[in-house]
Design a protein around this motif. Structure first.
Motif, mmCIF file in Angstrom:
data_model
loop_
_atom_site.group_PDB
_atom_site.id
_atom_site.type_symbol
_atom_site.label_atom_id
_atom_site.label_comp_id
_atom_site.label_asym_id
_atom_site.label_seq_id
_atom_site.Cartn_x
_atom_site.Cartn_y
_atom_site.Cartn_z
ATOM 1 N N ARG A 1 0.831 -1.204 0.000
ATOM 2 C CA ARG A 1 0.000 0.000 0.000
ATOM 3 C C ARG A 1 0.869 1.260 0.000
ATOM 4 O O ARG A 1 0.582 2.236 -0.705
ATOM 5 N N ALA A 2 1.939 1.245 0.799
ATOM 6 C CA ALA A 2 2.828 2.409 0.856
ATOM 7 C C ALA A 2 3.449 2.683 -0.505
ATOM 8 O O ALA A 2 3.506 3.836 -0.963
ATOM 9 N N ALA A 3 3.897 1.639 -1.184
ATOM 10 C CA ALA A 3 4.507 1.811 -2.503
ATOM 11 C C ALA A 3 3.494 2.380 -3.499
ATOM 12 O O ALA A 3 3.819 3.252 -4.315
ATOM 13 N N ARG A 4 2.251 1.882 -3.415
ATOM 14 C CA ARG A 4 1.217 2.392 -4.329
ATOM 15 C C ARG A 4 0.934 3.863 -4.075
ATOM 16 O O ARG A 4 0.838 4.669 -5.013
ATOM 17 N N LEU A 5 0.813 4.240 -2.808
ATOM 18 C CA LEU A 5 0.518 5.629 -2.469
ATOM 19 C C LEU A 5 1.654 6.565 -2.898
ATOM 20 O O LEU A 5 1.419 7.680 -3.368
ATOM 21 N N LEU A 6 2.882 6.094 -2.762
ATOM 22 C CA LEU A 6 4.013 6.910 -3.214
ATOM 23 C C LEU A 6 3.962 7.107 -4.729
ATOM 24 O O LEU A 6 4.232 8.198 -5.241
ATOM 25 N N GLY A 7 3.616 6.040 -5.435
ATOM 26 C CA GLY A 7 3.549 6.128 -6.889
ATOM 27 C C GLY A 7 2.459 7.055 -7.384
ATOM 28 O O GLY A 7 2.568 7.636 -8.467
ATOM 29 N N GLU A 8 1.395 7.219 -6.585
ATOM 30 C CA GLU A 8 0.266 8.063 -6.976
ATOM 31 C C GLU A 8 0.421 9.520 -6.524
ATOM 32 O O GLU A 8 -0.308 10.400 -6.980
ATOM 33 N N ALA A 9 1.357 9.771 -5.616
ATOM 34 C CA ALA A 9 1.442 11.086 -4.977
ATOM 35 C C ALA A 9 1.977 12.169 -5.910
ATOM 36 O O ALA A 9 2.867 11.932 -6.730
ATOM 37 N N ASP A 10 1.429 13.365 -5.731
ATOM 38 C CA ASP A 10 1.942 14.551 -6.424
ATOM 39 C C ASP A 10 3.013 15.245 -5.584
ATOM 40 O O ASP A 10 3.925 15.870 -6.115
ATOM 41 N N VAL A 11 2.872 15.134 -4.275
ATOM 42 C CA VAL A 11 3.815 15.753 -3.343
ATOM 43 C C VAL A 11 4.161 14.734 -2.266
ATOM 44 O O VAL A 11 3.261 14.104 -1.690
ATOM 45 N N ILE B 1 2.024 20.832 3.597
ATOM 46 C CA ILE B 1 0.961 19.840 3.378
ATOM 47 C C ILE B 1 -0.355 20.530 3.026
ATOM 48 O O ILE B 1 -1.037 20.162 2.064
ATOM 49 N N ALA B 2 -0.714 21.544 3.808
ATOM 50 C CA ALA B 2 -1.990 22.225 3.620
ATOM 51 C C ALA B 2 -2.058 22.927 2.265
ATOM 52 O O ALA B 2 -3.082 22.855 1.566
ATOM 53 N N THR B 3 -0.971 23.557 1.874
ATOM 54 C CA THR B 3 -0.947 24.260 0.583
ATOM 55 C C THR B 3 -1.152 23.284 -0.569
ATOM 56 O O THR B 3 -1.950 23.539 -1.489
ATOM 57 N N ALA B 4 -0.466 22.152 -0.515
ATOM 58 C CA ALA B 4 -0.595 21.154 -1.585
ATOM 59 C C ALA B 4 -1.989 20.550 -1.596
ATOM 60 O O ALA B 4 -2.594 20.350 -2.657
ATOM 61 N N HIS B 5 -2.513 20.244 -0.410
ATOM 62 C CA HIS B 5 -3.852 19.656 -0.337
ATOM 63 C C HIS B 5 -4.894 20.603 -0.916
ATOM 64 O O HIS B 5 -5.782 20.191 -1.678
ATOM 65 N N ARG B 6 -4.803 21.881 -0.575
ATOM 66 C CA ARG B 6 -5.794 22.853 -1.050
ATOM 67 C C ARG B 6 -5.690 23.107 -2.544
ATOM 68 O O ARG B 6 -6.643 23.585 -3.164
ATOM 69 N N ALA B 7 -4.547 22.736 -3.106
ATOM 70 C CA ALA B 7 -4.392 22.835 -4.556
ATOM 71 C C ALA B 7 -4.941 21.598 -5.263
ATOM 72 O O ALA B 7 -4.841 21.471 -6.492
ATOM 73 N N GLY B 8 -5.531 20.676 -4.481
ATOM 74 C CA GLY B 8 -6.117 19.472 -5.066
ATOM 75 C C GLY B 8 -5.105 18.378 -5.353
ATOM 76 O O GLY B 8 -5.403 17.432 -6.095
#
Length: 257
Positions: A25-35, A72-79
């Protein structure tokens, strides 16, 4: 990314450092992450090879807590999809509670993905079970206070040592000599001690000794951080022949089912 989708911030256990000890799961989430925000001091860089080549990678070693949460908050609010990697497992000494408290105040959703804790990797490295019947059936995960948050009065090392459970000391390597002096009476000078520096990583170092001599080995190796200390009779290279065996696999118990 779907317009209007709200992605919760993902707190992900990076494990002890080795890239192949990440969960699927961790590897998948890293692969999908923008930040991805990661702890550069404790992480093997190969872990980040799971990230997308387009991801924004942020080393948090020089950032304070508020600066981390602001990123974290800035990236999250940018979608954007945000992963906050923490070393080992998020359940211990990860500062996840402080970060999620701030996110809750900002109404930012989050989830947690567990990881392999460093003490488990250390025990595996030396091939020891930390709970051996009739030797030790409890494991105490603790730390000591120096230049860090105060310990609750009820959680003194002496109180834990009185149980003679297997001790796992985090964030304590620079005080190992005085800590062993505290443990010599309840555990005895010949009690086994294992120190593992950067468990599972390419620079891993394993030191074996006893309460009487392990501090000298640590000083000689020059260890100052990223090491876990394991103390207890369950760590003996040869388990006492008087030690018991698990009731779970007792043939008499199985016959009575």
């Amino acid at each position: 990314m779907t317009v209007g989708t709200v992605h919760p911030v993902q707190f992900v256990g990076a494990g002890p450092g080795a890239a192949d000890l990440l969960t699927l799961r961790a590897a998948r989430l890293l692969g999908e992450a923008d930040v991805v925000l990661y702890p550069g001091t404790y992480l093997d860089a190969k872990v980040l090879e799971n990230c997308s080549p387009t991801a924004d990678l942020i080393d948090t070693k020089d950032l304070d807590l508020d600066a981390i949460v602001a990123r974290i908050a800035t990236a999250h609010r940018a979608g954007l999809r945000v992963v906050r990697l923490v070393s080992g497992d998020p359940t211990i000494y990860s500062a996840v509670s402080e970060q999620t408290r701030r996110l809750d105040l900002a109404a930012i959703p989050w989830t947690v993905t567990p990881g392999v804790p460093a003490y488990a990797a250390a025990a595996a490295r030396v091939g020891r079970e930390l709970t051996v019947p009739l030797v030790a059936q409890s494991v105490v995960l603790t730390r000591t206070q120096q230049r860090s948050t105060a310990m609750p009065e009820s959680e003194s090392l002496a109180a834990f040592a009185a149980t003679r459970a297997t001790l796992v000391l985090h964030l304590a390597i620079t005080r190992i000599r005085e800590l062993m002096a505290e443990l010599v009476e309840p555990y005895g000078p010949d009690c086994p001690v294992v120190v593992v520096y950067r468990a599972s990583q390419p620079t891993e170092l394993v030191l074996r000794g006893t309460i009487a001599d392990i501090a000298d080995s640590v000083a000689e190796a020059g260890l100052r951080q990223a090491a876990v200390i394991l103390v207890g009779r369950a760590l003996a290279e040869r388990v006492d022949p008087c030690a018991g065996e698990s009731h779970l696999y007792d043939p008499l118990r199985n016959r009575s089912r």
